[in-house]
Design a protein around this motif. Structure first.
Motif, PDB file in Angstrom:
ATOM      1  N   GLY A 190      30.929  34.700  32.769  1.00 14.15           N
ATOM      2  CA  GLY A 190      32.187  35.401  32.543  1.00 14.15           C
ATOM      3  C   GLY A 190      32.281  36.682  33.353  1.00 14.15           C
ATOM      4  N   THR A 191      31.147  37.361  33.504  1.00 10.83           N
ATOM      5  CA  THR A 191      31.116  38.593  34.298  1.00 10.83           C
ATOM      6  C   THR A 191      31.404  38.306  35.764  1.00 10.83           C
ATOM      7  N   SER A 192      30.858  37.214  36.278  1.00 14.52           N
ATOM      8  CA  SER A 192      31.083  36.866  37.688  1.00 14.52           C
ATOM      9  C   SER A 192      32.554  36.599  37.967  1.00 14.52           C
ATOM     10  N   ILE A 193      33.259  36.015  37.009  1.00 16.99           N
ATOM     11  CA  ILE A 193      34.679  35.721  37.189  1.00 16.99           C
ATOM     12  C   ILE A 193      35.496  37.004  37.238  1.00 16.99           C
ATOM     13  N   ILE A 194      35.215  37.924  36.321  1.00 18.24           N
ATOM     14  CA  ILE A 194      36.008  39.159  36.291  1.00 18.24           C
ATOM     15  C   ILE A 194      35.714  40.039  37.504  1.00 18.24           C
ATOM     16  N   LEU A 195      34.459  40.051  37.979  1.00 24.74           N
ATOM     17  CA  LEU A 195      34.124  40.819  39.178  1.00 24.74           C
ATOM     18  C   LEU A 195      34.740  40.187  40.422  1.00 24.74           C
ATOM     19  N   ARG A 196      34.783  38.870  40.472  1.00 17.44           N
ATOM     20  CA  ARG A 196      35.427  38.191  41.607  1.00 17.44           C
ATOM     21  C   ARG A 196      36.920  38.532  41.638  1.00 17.44           C
ATOM     22  N   GLY A 197      37.524  38.616  40.462  1.00 12.57           N
ATOM     23  CA  GLY A 197      38.927  39.016  40.401  1.00 12.57           C
ATOM     24  C   GLY A 197      39.137  40.423  40.934  1.00 12.57           C
ATOM     25  N   MET A 198      38.201  41.319  40.641  1.00 12.98           N
ATOM     26  CA  MET A 198      38.306  42.688  41.137  1.00 12.98           C
ATOM     27  C   MET A 198      38.166  42.730  42.661  1.00 12.98           C
ATOM     28  N   LEU A 199      37.230  41.952  43.197  1.00 12.73           N
ATOM     29  CA  LEU A 199      37.060  41.896  44.648  1.00 12.73           C
ATOM     30  C   LEU A 199      38.327  41.393  45.322  1.00 12.73           C
ATOM     31  N   THR A 200      39.003  40.451  44.675  1.00  6.98           N
ATOM     32  CA  THR A 200      40.253  39.919  45.219  1.00  6.98           C
ATOM     33  C   THR A 200      41.300  41.013  45.378  1.00  6.98           C
ATOM     34  N   GLY A 201      41.233  42.027  44.516  1.00  6.87           N
ATOM     35  CA  GLY A 201      42.225  43.089  44.560  1.00  6.87           C
ATOM     36  C   GLY A 201      41.886  44.280  45.426  1.00  6.87           C
ATOM     37  N   PHE A 202      40.679  44.308  46.014  1.00  9.34           N
ATOM     38  CA  PHE A 202      40.276  45.476  46.796  1.00  9.34           C
ATOM     39  C   PHE A 202      41.085  45.647  48.078  1.00  9.34           C
ATOM     40  N   ILE A 203      41.593  44.543  48.649  1.00 10.53           N
ATOM     41  CA  ILE A 203      42.408  44.656  49.866  1.00 10.53           C
ATOM     42  C   ILE A 203      43.678  45.446  49.565  1.00 10.53           C
ATOM     43  N   GLY A 204      44.337  45.077  48.470  1.00 14.53           N
ATOM     44  CA  GLY A 204      45.549  45.794  48.081  1.00 14.53           C
ATOM     45  C   GLY A 204      45.269  47.233  47.705  1.00 14.53           C
TER      46      GLY A 204
END
Length: 248
Positions: A190-204
Protein backbone atom coordinates in the motif's frame (compact mmCIF):
# COMPACT_ATOMS: atom_id res chain seq x y z
CA UNK A 1 -5.95 25.09 6.04
CA UNK A 2 -3.42 22.34 6.81
CA UNK A 3 -5.73 20.16 8.92
CA UNK A 4 -8.32 20.31 6.13
CA UNK A 5 -5.71 19.36 3.51
CA UNK A 6 -4.30 16.30 5.28
CA UNK A 7 -7.79 15.21 6.34
CA UNK A 8 -9.00 15.53 2.75
CA UNK A 9 -6.02 13.61 1.34
CA UNK A 10 -6.56 10.84 3.88
CA UNK A 11 -10.25 10.52 3.02
CA UNK A 12 -9.47 10.63 -0.73
CA UNK A 13 -6.98 7.76 -0.32
CA UNK A 14 -9.59 5.69 1.49
CA UNK A 15 -12.29 6.44 -1.10
CA UNK A 16 -10.39 6.35 -4.41
CA UNK A 17 -7.24 4.41 -3.57
CA UNK A 18 -3.65 5.17 -2.63
CA UNK A 19 -2.51 6.13 -6.14
CA UNK A 20 -5.09 8.93 -6.39
CA UNK A 21 -4.39 9.92 -2.80
CA UNK A 22 -0.68 10.19 -3.56
CA UNK A 23 -1.32 12.34 -6.63
CA UNK A 24 -3.61 14.67 -4.67
CA UNK A 25 -0.98 14.89 -1.93
CA UNK A 26 1.67 15.94 -4.47
CA UNK A 27 -0.19 19.17 -5.22
CA UNK A 28 1.36 22.25 -3.55
CA UNK A 29 -0.86 22.07 -0.47
CA UNK A 30 2.10 22.75 1.83
CA UNK A 31 4.56 24.51 -0.47
CA UNK A 32 1.85 26.88 -1.77
CA UNK A 33 0.85 28.32 1.63
CA UNK A 34 4.48 28.45 2.78
CA UNK A 35 5.50 30.35 -0.36
CA UNK A 36 2.49 32.62 0.04
CA UNK A 37 3.62 33.55 3.55
CA UNK A 38 7.20 33.98 2.31
CA UNK A 39 5.91 36.45 -0.30
CA UNK A 40 3.68 38.38 2.10
CA UNK A 41 6.21 38.54 4.93
CA UNK A 42 9.62 38.49 3.20
CA UNK A 43 8.80 39.84 -0.29
CA UNK A 44 8.74 38.53 -3.85
CA UNK A 45 12.53 38.48 -4.20
CA UNK A 46 12.87 36.20 -1.17
CA UNK A 47 10.33 33.77 -2.65
CA UNK A 48 11.92 33.74 -6.10
CA UNK A 49 15.37 33.21 -4.58
CA UNK A 50 14.02 30.28 -2.55
CA UNK A 51 12.73 28.35 -5.57
CA UNK A 52 16.11 26.83 -6.48
CA UNK A 53 16.19 25.49 -2.96
CA UNK A 54 12.71 24.04 -3.37
CA UNK A 55 13.88 22.19 -6.50
CA UNK A 56 16.72 20.72 -4.44
CA UNK A 57 14.12 19.77 -1.84
CA UNK A 58 12.04 17.90 -4.44
CA UNK A 59 15.08 15.85 -5.43
CA UNK A 60 15.57 15.15 -1.73
CA UNK A 61 11.95 13.96 -1.51
CA UNK A 62 12.64 11.59 -4.42
CA UNK A 63 15.49 10.13 -2.39
CA UNK A 64 13.13 9.92 0.60
CA UNK A 65 10.56 7.94 -1.41
CA UNK A 66 13.10 5.41 -2.69
CA UNK A 67 14.74 4.98 0.70
CA UNK A 68 11.38 4.52 2.39
CA UNK A 69 9.98 1.90 0.03
CA UNK A 70 13.13 -0.22 -0.04
CA UNK A 71 13.31 -0.01 3.75
CA UNK A 72 9.61 -0.81 4.09
CA UNK A 73 10.14 -4.17 2.38
CA UNK A 74 12.21 -5.33 5.38
CA UNK A 75 11.61 -2.96 8.26
CA UNK A 76 8.76 -1.45 10.26
CA UNK A 77 7.47 2.07 9.65
CA UNK A 78 9.60 3.89 12.25
CA UNK A 79 12.93 2.52 10.98
CA UNK A 80 11.86 3.06 7.36
CA UNK A 81 10.97 6.66 8.25
CA UNK A 82 14.34 7.23 9.92
CA UNK A 83 16.28 5.86 6.92
CA UNK A 84 14.16 7.87 4.50
CA UNK A 85 14.79 11.12 6.38
CA UNK A 86 18.51 10.35 6.42
CA UNK A 87 18.34 9.95 2.64
CA UNK A 88 16.52 13.28 2.31
CA UNK A 89 18.98 15.16 4.52
CA UNK A 90 22.05 13.61 2.89
CA UNK A 91 20.79 14.39 -0.61
CA UNK A 92 19.83 17.99 0.14
CA UNK A 93 23.07 18.71 2.02
CA UNK A 94 25.16 17.41 -0.88
CA UNK A 95 23.12 19.27 -3.50
CA UNK A 96 23.20 22.47 -1.46
CA UNK A 97 26.99 22.44 -1.87
CA UNK A 98 26.57 22.86 -5.65
CA UNK A 99 23.43 24.99 -5.56
CA UNK A 100 25.26 28.11 -6.78
CA UNK A 101 26.83 26.27 -9.73
CA UNK A 102 23.52 25.93 -11.58
CA UNK A 103 20.81 28.41 -12.44
CA UNK A 104 17.08 27.95 -11.92
CA UNK A 105 16.55 26.60 -15.45
CA UNK A 106 19.16 23.89 -14.90
CA UNK A 107 17.71 22.91 -11.53
CA UNK A 108 14.22 22.76 -13.01
CA UNK A 109 15.40 20.56 -15.90
CA UNK A 110 17.29 18.31 -13.47
CA UNK A 111 14.24 17.96 -11.23
CA UNK A 112 11.99 17.04 -14.17
CA UNK A 113 14.51 14.52 -15.53
CA UNK A 114 15.11 12.86 -12.17
CA UNK A 115 11.36 12.72 -11.46
CA UNK A 116 10.73 10.94 -14.77
CA UNK A 117 13.59 8.52 -14.19
CA UNK A 118 12.42 7.90 -10.63
CA UNK A 119 8.87 7.19 -11.79
CA UNK A 120 10.17 4.78 -14.43
CA UNK A 121 12.31 2.73 -12.04
CA UNK A 122 10.17 2.93 -8.90
CA UNK A 123 9.65 -0.62 -7.60
CA UNK A 124 6.28 -2.29 -8.13
CA UNK A 125 5.68 -4.65 -5.22
CA UNK A 126 3.56 -7.77 -5.30
CA UNK A 127 0.24 -7.45 -3.54
CA UNK A 128 0.09 -9.47 -0.36
CA UNK A 129 -2.61 -10.07 2.20
CA UNK A 130 -3.89 -6.77 3.51
CA UNK A 131 -3.02 -6.00 7.11
CA UNK A 132 -6.32 -4.18 7.72
CA UNK A 133 -4.93 -2.56 10.85
CA UNK A 134 -6.57 0.54 12.19
CA UNK A 135 -5.12 3.41 14.16
CA UNK A 136 -7.37 5.34 16.51
CA UNK A 137 -7.59 9.07 15.84
CA UNK A 138 -5.18 8.77 12.88
CA UNK A 139 -6.71 11.71 10.97
CA UNK A 140 -6.43 14.00 14.00
CA UNK A 141 -2.80 13.00 14.56
CA UNK A 142 -2.00 13.80 10.92
CA UNK A 143 -3.71 17.18 11.24
CA UNK A 144 -1.70 18.19 14.29
CA UNK A 145 1.67 17.11 12.85
CA UNK A 146 1.30 18.89 9.52
CA UNK A 147 0.00 22.14 11.07
CA UNK A 148 2.91 22.36 13.51
CA UNK A 149 5.41 21.84 10.67
CA UNK A 150 4.01 24.55 8.37
CA UNK A 151 3.90 27.05 11.23
CA UNK A 152 7.50 26.21 12.17
CA UNK A 153 8.93 26.64 8.65
CA UNK A 154 7.24 30.00 8.09
CA UNK A 155 8.34 31.19 11.53
CA UNK A 156 11.98 30.23 10.90
CA UNK A 157 12.15 31.68 7.37
CA UNK A 158 13.97 34.87 8.42
CA UNK A 159 16.61 32.88 10.30
CA UNK A 160 17.12 30.20 7.64
CA UNK A 161 17.30 32.53 4.62
CA UNK A 162 15.84 31.86 1.16
CA UNK A 163 17.94 28.82 0.17
CA UNK A 164 17.32 26.69 3.25
CA UNK A 165 13.75 27.94 3.56
CA UNK A 166 13.30 26.72 -0.01
CA UNK A 167 14.91 23.35 0.66
CA UNK A 168 12.68 22.77 3.68
CA UNK A 169 9.49 23.92 1.89
CA UNK A 170 8.94 20.47 0.29
CA UNK A 171 10.33 18.75 3.41
CA UNK A 172 8.65 15.33 3.33
CA UNK A 173 6.11 15.88 6.06
CA UNK A 174 2.95 15.02 4.13
CA UNK A 175 4.94 12.27 2.38
CA UNK A 176 6.15 10.97 5.73
CA UNK A 177 2.69 11.07 7.29
CA UNK A 178 1.09 9.20 4.38
CA UNK A 179 3.97 6.71 4.16
CA UNK A 180 4.11 5.87 7.85
CA UNK A 181 0.37 5.62 8.40
CA UNK A 182 -0.15 3.58 5.21
CA UNK A 183 2.80 1.34 6.05
CA UNK A 184 1.40 0.66 9.51
CA UNK A 185 -2.12 -0.09 8.31
CA UNK A 186 -1.56 -1.62 4.84
CA UNK A 187 2.06 -2.74 4.67
CA UNK A 188 4.75 -2.08 2.07
CA UNK A 189 2.48 -2.73 -0.92
CA UNK A 190 0.00 0.00 0.00
CA UNK A 191 2.89 2.35 0.74
CA UNK A 192 4.44 1.73 -2.67
CA UNK A 193 1.18 2.70 -4.38
CA UNK A 194 0.79 5.98 -2.52
CA UNK A 195 4.46 6.92 -3.06
CA UNK A 196 4.17 6.10 -6.77
CA UNK A 197 1.19 8.43 -6.91
CA UNK A 198 3.28 11.19 -5.34
CA UNK A 199 6.08 10.66 -7.87
CA UNK A 200 3.50 10.99 -10.63
CA UNK A 201 2.71 14.47 -9.35
CA UNK A 202 6.26 15.80 -9.01
CA UNK A 203 6.36 17.03 -12.63
CA UNK A 204 3.37 19.29 -12.03
CA UNK A 205 4.71 20.39 -8.65
CA UNK A 206 8.09 21.41 -10.09
CA UNK A 207 6.31 23.25 -12.92
CA UNK A 208 4.17 25.15 -10.39
CA UNK A 209 7.33 26.34 -8.64
CA UNK A 210 9.09 27.31 -11.88
CA UNK A 211 6.07 29.35 -12.94
CA UNK A 212 6.13 31.25 -9.64
CA UNK A 213 9.69 32.38 -10.36
CA UNK A 214 8.45 33.77 -13.70
CA UNK A 215 5.02 35.09 -12.75
CA UNK A 216 5.40 36.53 -9.23
CA UNK A 217 7.67 39.43 -10.26
CA UNK A 218 5.13 40.44 -12.93
CA UNK A 219 1.62 39.54 -11.76
CA UNK A 220 -0.34 39.78 -8.51
CA UNK A 221 0.00 36.84 -6.14
CA UNK A 222 -3.53 35.53 -6.85
CA UNK A 223 -2.92 35.33 -10.60
CA UNK A 224 0.56 33.79 -10.27
CA UNK A 225 -0.60 31.13 -7.82
CA UNK A 226 -3.87 30.49 -9.67
CA UNK A 227 -2.15 29.91 -13.02
CA UNK A 228 0.54 27.78 -11.41
CA UNK A 229 -2.02 25.64 -9.60
CA UNK A 230 -4.03 25.17 -12.81
CA UNK A 231 -0.93 24.03 -14.73
CA UNK A 232 -0.05 21.72 -11.82
CA UNK A 233 -3.47 20.02 -11.97
CA UNK A 234 -3.39 19.67 -15.77
CA UNK A 235 0.09 18.11 -15.69
CA UNK A 236 -1.00 15.73 -12.93
CA UNK A 237 -3.92 14.57 -15.07
CA UNK A 238 -1.61 14.16 -18.07
CA UNK A 239 0.92 12.16 -16.04
CA UNK A 240 -1.87 9.99 -14.63
CA UNK A 241 -3.05 9.24 -18.18
CA UNK A 242 0.48 8.40 -19.34
CA UNK A 243 1.19 6.18 -16.34
CA UNK A 244 -2.03 4.23 -16.92
CA UNK A 245 -1.32 3.95 -20.64
CA UNK A 246 2.24 2.65 -20.25
CA UNK A 247 1.24 0.35 -17.41
CA UNK A 248 -1.02 -1.65 -19.70
Amino acid sequence: MMPIVIGGVTLASKKWGNLVGGMIASLPWIAGPIMLFFTLEQGVDFTVNSIKGVMIGIIGVLAFCFAYIYSAIKFKWYLSLLLAYLAFLTTTLLLNCIEALMGLNAWFASTIALSLIGLGIFPILEKKASLNQTLKYDIYLRMIIITVFVALITYLAKILGPTWSGILTPFPIITAILSAFTHYTQGAYGTSIILRGMLTGFIGFASFLYLQAILLPIYPIAIAFGLGFLVNILLNLLMRFLVKRFAK
